[in-house]
Design a protein around this motif. Structure first.
Motif, PDB file in Angstrom:
ATOM      1  N   ARG A   1      29.882  18.663  12.924  1.00  0.00           N
ATOM      2  CA  ARG A   1      30.268  17.935  12.038  1.00  0.00           C
ATOM      3  C   ARG A   1      29.742  16.254  12.382  1.00  0.00           C
ATOM      4  O   ARG A   1      29.449  15.152  11.380  1.00  0.00           O
ATOM      5  CB  ARG A   1      31.636  17.472  12.194  1.00  0.00           C
ATOM      6  CG  ARG A   1      32.194  18.395  11.433  1.00  0.00           C
ATOM      7  CD  ARG A   1      33.445  19.164  12.317  1.00  0.00           C
ATOM      8  NE  ARG A   1      33.662  19.152  13.772  1.00  0.00           N
ATOM      9  CZ  ARG A   1      35.049  18.928  13.101  1.00  0.00           C
ATOM     10  NH1 ARG A   1      35.939  19.658  13.139  1.00  0.00           N
ATOM     11  NH2 ARG A   1      35.121  19.516  15.165  1.00  0.00           N
ATOM     12  N   GLY A   2      29.159  15.903  13.762  1.00  0.00           N
ATOM     13  CA  GLY A   2      28.236  14.185  13.297  1.00  0.00           C
ATOM     14  C   GLY A   2      27.324  14.368  13.625  1.00  0.00           C
ATOM     15  O   GLY A   2      26.383  13.403  13.399  1.00  0.00           O
ATOM     16  N   SER A   3      26.506  15.295  13.182  1.00  0.00           N
ATOM     17  CA  SER A   3      25.244  15.576  12.959  1.00  0.00           C
ATOM     18  C   SER A   3      24.277  14.363  11.573  1.00  0.00           C
ATOM     19  O   SER A   3      25.120  14.567  10.837  1.00  0.00           O
ATOM     20  CB  SER A   3      23.982  17.111  12.945  1.00  0.00           C
ATOM     21  OG  SER A   3      25.095  16.852  11.499  1.00  0.00           O
ATOM     22  N   LYS A   4      23.324  13.892  12.309  1.00  0.00           N
ATOM     23  CA  LYS A   4      22.751  12.829  10.835  1.00  0.00           C
ATOM     24  C   LYS A   4      22.750  13.571   9.945  1.00  0.00           C
ATOM     25  O   LYS A   4      22.206  13.031   8.432  1.00  0.00           O
ATOM     26  CB  LYS A   4      21.274  12.009  11.577  1.00  0.00           C
ATOM     27  CG  LYS A   4      21.999  10.950  12.111  1.00  0.00           C
ATOM     28  CD  LYS A   4      21.825  10.032  13.188  1.00  0.00           C
ATOM     29  CE  LYS A   4      21.529   9.215  14.007  1.00  0.00           C
ATOM     30  NZ  LYS A   4      20.360   8.177  14.789  1.00  0.00           N
ATOM     31  N   GLY A   5      21.979  14.999   9.871  1.00  0.00           N
ATOM     32  CA  GLY A   5      21.390  15.806   8.628  1.00  0.00           C
ATOM     33  C   GLY A   5      22.951  15.914   8.269  1.00  0.00           C
ATOM     34  O   GLY A   5      22.275  17.119   6.860  1.00  0.00           O
ATOM     35  N   GLN A   6      23.951  15.758   8.333  1.00  0.00           N
ATOM     36  CA  GLN A   6      24.683  16.648   7.948  1.00  0.00           C
ATOM     37  C   GLN A   6      24.789  18.139   7.695  1.00  0.00           C
ATOM     38  O   GLN A   6      25.062  18.161   6.484  1.00  0.00           O
ATOM     39  CB  GLN A   6      24.732  16.044   6.114  1.00  0.00           C
ATOM     40  CG  GLN A   6      25.409  14.743   6.178  1.00  0.00           C
ATOM     41  CD  GLN A   6      25.174  14.172   4.914  1.00  0.00           C
ATOM     42  OE1 GLN A   6      25.645  14.945   3.536  1.00  0.00           O
ATOM     43  NE2 GLN A   6      25.322  12.877   4.273  1.00  0.00           N
ATOM     44  N   LEU A   7      24.525  18.565   9.014  1.00  0.00           N
ATOM     45  CA  LEU A   7      24.207  20.064   9.205  1.00  0.00           C
ATOM     46  C   LEU A   7      25.352  21.375   8.921  1.00  0.00           C
ATOM     47  O   LEU A   7      26.434  20.949   9.151  1.00  0.00           O
ATOM     48  CB  LEU A   7      23.481  20.481  10.617  1.00  0.00           C
ATOM     49  CG  LEU A   7      22.445  19.643  10.992  1.00  0.00           C
ATOM     50  CD1 LEU A   7      21.471  19.546  12.314  1.00  0.00           C
ATOM     51  CD2 LEU A   7      21.149  19.649   9.858  1.00  0.00           C
ATOM     52  N   ILE A   8      24.813  22.359   8.396  1.00  0.00           N
ATOM     53  CA  ILE A   8      26.203  23.608   8.256  1.00  0.00           C
ATOM     54  C   ILE A   8      25.217  24.478   8.619  1.00  0.00           C
ATOM     55  O   ILE A   8      23.855  25.001   8.806  1.00  0.00           O
ATOM     56  CB  ILE A   8      26.105  23.855   6.564  1.00  0.00           C
ATOM     57  CG1 ILE A   8      25.461  24.225   6.335  1.00  0.00           C
ATOM     58  CG2 ILE A   8      27.042  22.766   6.698  1.00  0.00           C
ATOM     59  CD1 ILE A   8      25.164  24.937   5.289  1.00  0.00           C
ATOM     60  N   PHE A   9      25.876  25.365   8.930  1.00  0.00           N
ATOM     61  CA  PHE A   9      25.124  27.205   9.707  1.00  0.00           C
ATOM     62  C   PHE A   9      25.588  28.170   8.251  1.00  0.00           C
ATOM     63  O   PHE A   9      26.204  28.050   7.484  1.00  0.00           O
ATOM     64  CB  PHE A   9      26.891  28.082  10.445  1.00  0.00           C
ATOM     65  CG  PHE A   9      26.493  27.149  11.574  1.00  0.00           C
ATOM     66  CD1 PHE A   9      25.232  26.689  12.146  1.00  0.00           C
ATOM     67  CD2 PHE A   9      27.247  25.712  11.988  1.00  0.00           C
ATOM     68  CE1 PHE A   9      25.089  26.309  14.079  1.00  0.00           C
ATOM     69  CE2 PHE A   9      27.355  25.300  13.751  1.00  0.00           C
ATOM     70  CZ  PHE A   9      26.967  25.617  14.219  1.00  0.00           C
ATOM     71  N   ASP A  10      24.123  27.733   7.917  1.00  0.00           N
ATOM     72  CA  ASP A  10      23.835  29.192   6.858  1.00  0.00           C
ATOM     73  C   ASP A  10      24.273  30.569   7.017  1.00  0.00           C
ATOM     74  O   ASP A  10      22.641  31.692   7.406  1.00  0.00           O
ATOM     75  CB  ASP A  10      22.520  28.646   6.425  1.00  0.00           C
ATOM     76  CG  ASP A  10      22.239  29.235   4.925  1.00  0.00           C
ATOM     77  OD1 ASP A  10      22.774  30.343   4.294  1.00  0.00           O
ATOM     78  OD2 ASP A  10      21.228  29.370   4.068  1.00  0.00           O
ATOM     79  N   THR A  11      24.913  31.809   7.071  1.00  0.00           N
ATOM     80  CA  THR A  11      25.352  32.381   7.589  1.00  0.00           C
ATOM     81  C   THR A  11      25.438  33.449   6.021  1.00  0.00           C
ATOM     82  O   THR A  11      24.978  35.082   5.887  1.00  0.00           O
ATOM     83  CB  THR A  11      26.279  32.409   8.044  1.00  0.00           C
ATOM     84  OG1 THR A  11      27.144  32.873   7.261  1.00  0.00           O
ATOM     85  CG2 THR A  11      26.315  31.876   9.551  1.00  0.00           C
ATOM     86  N   ALA A  12      24.891  32.869   4.502  1.00  0.00           N
ATOM     87  CA  ALA A  12      25.407  34.684   3.658  1.00  0.00           C
ATOM     88  C   ALA A  12      24.360  33.834   2.832  1.00  0.00           C
ATOM     89  O   ALA A  12      23.630  32.539   2.053  1.00  0.00           O
ATOM     90  CB  ALA A  12      26.591  34.336   3.010  1.00  0.00           C
ATOM     91  N   ASN A  13      23.640  34.710   1.329  1.00  0.00           N
ATOM     92  CA  ASN A  13      22.442  34.712   0.555  1.00  0.00           C
ATOM     93  C   ASN A  13      23.920  33.915  -0.784  1.00  0.00           C
ATOM     94  O   ASN A  13      24.652  34.222  -0.930  1.00  0.00           O
ATOM     95  CB  ASN A  13      22.078  36.531  -0.237  1.00  0.00           C
ATOM     96  CG  ASN A  13      21.581  35.917  -0.991  1.00  0.00           C
ATOM     97  OD1 ASN A  13      20.610  34.619  -1.065  1.00  0.00           O
ATOM     98  ND2 ASN A  13      21.119  37.400  -1.963  1.00  0.00           N
ATOM     99  N   GLY A  14      23.410  33.145  -1.262  1.00  0.00           N
ATOM    100  CA  GLY A  14      23.964  32.670  -2.440  1.00  0.00           C
ATOM    101  C   GLY A  14      25.417  32.026  -1.633  1.00  0.00           C
ATOM    102  O   GLY A  14      25.454  30.574  -2.673  1.00  0.00           O
ATOM    103  N   GLY A  15      24.903  31.013  -0.431  1.00  0.00           N
ATOM    104  CA  GLY A  15      26.373  30.290  -0.264  1.00  0.00           C
ATOM    105  C   GLY A  15      25.568  28.841  -0.506  1.00  0.00           C
ATOM    106  O   GLY A  15      25.180  28.044  -1.502  1.00  0.00           O
ATOM    107  N   THR A  16      26.983  28.378   0.959  1.00  0.00           N
ATOM    108  CA  THR A  16      26.251  26.423   0.485  1.00  0.00           C
ATOM    109  C   THR A  16      24.539  26.780   1.276  1.00  0.00           C
ATOM    110  O   THR A  16      24.545  25.110   0.746  1.00  0.00           O
ATOM    111  CB  THR A  16      27.322  25.948   2.351  1.00  0.00           C
ATOM    112  OG1 THR A  16      28.486  27.331   1.328  1.00  0.00           O
ATOM    113  CG2 THR A  16      27.134  24.947   1.923  1.00  0.00           C
TER     114      THR A  16
END
Length: 161
Positions: free
Chosen positions: A53-68
């Motif tokens: 949540r504090g990352s400069k890249g506004q990072l997320i975990f991408d775990t599913a096809n067609g998702g976020t």
């Protein structure tokens, strides 16, 4: 009081490079899976939590096809010494349990991490050190202590006692 240590990789990175026997976590950008690599230093750890949540890249975990995330996705996978579980696509925080995480041992897990910047240095599918900066790692010791470290521009989160 600090009770556990996590030293990364055989080379002098992480806590060793910082001159301490503390806790550290190294993020390794890779394709198709990004990795978090650790080796145990001084004591027993129960888990590690990665908070993007504090990352400069506004990072997320991408775990599913067609998702976020963008294009490639990968669920959480044990790469040795962890107990991988389900992670919701687009999550910003994961907690990974460690198996038999004793002094001198190693553990690793992989998952896809993407950024959400509109003008990303390497595109949203790849994460640079500057984008990971500001995210945090929390190491839970066997005694229940929480050791918090913030990722730097070299993809390392180091906690020195």
């Amino acid at each position: 009081m600090w009770k556990a240590g996590l030293i990364l990789l055989a080379s002098a990175t992480g806590a060793q490079a910082a001159g301490c026997n503390g806790a550290a976590l190294q993020f390794v950008e890779s394709a198709p899976r990004d990795r978090f690599e650790l080796s145990i230093g001084a004591d027993v750890l129960r888990s590690v939590t990665v908070d993007l949540r504090g990352s400069k890249g506004q990072l997320i975990f991408d775990t599913a096809n067609g998702g976020t995330g963008v294009e490639v996705f990968q669920p959480l996978r044990d790469e040795g010494g962890t107990q991988a579980g389900e992670v919701a696509d687009g999550a910003e925080v994961i907690k990974v349990a460690l198996r038999d995480a004793r002094a001198g041992g190693r553990a690793a897990f992989s998952i896809d991490v993407d950024d959400r910047l509109t003008a990303s240095e390497l595109g949203q599918i790849r994460v640079t050190g500057g984008e990971m900066a500001g995210a945090s790692a929390t190491f839970e010791t066997e005694g229940g202590e929480m050791l918090v470290a913030v990722f730097d521009g070299n993809n390392r989160a180091v906690h020195c006692p």
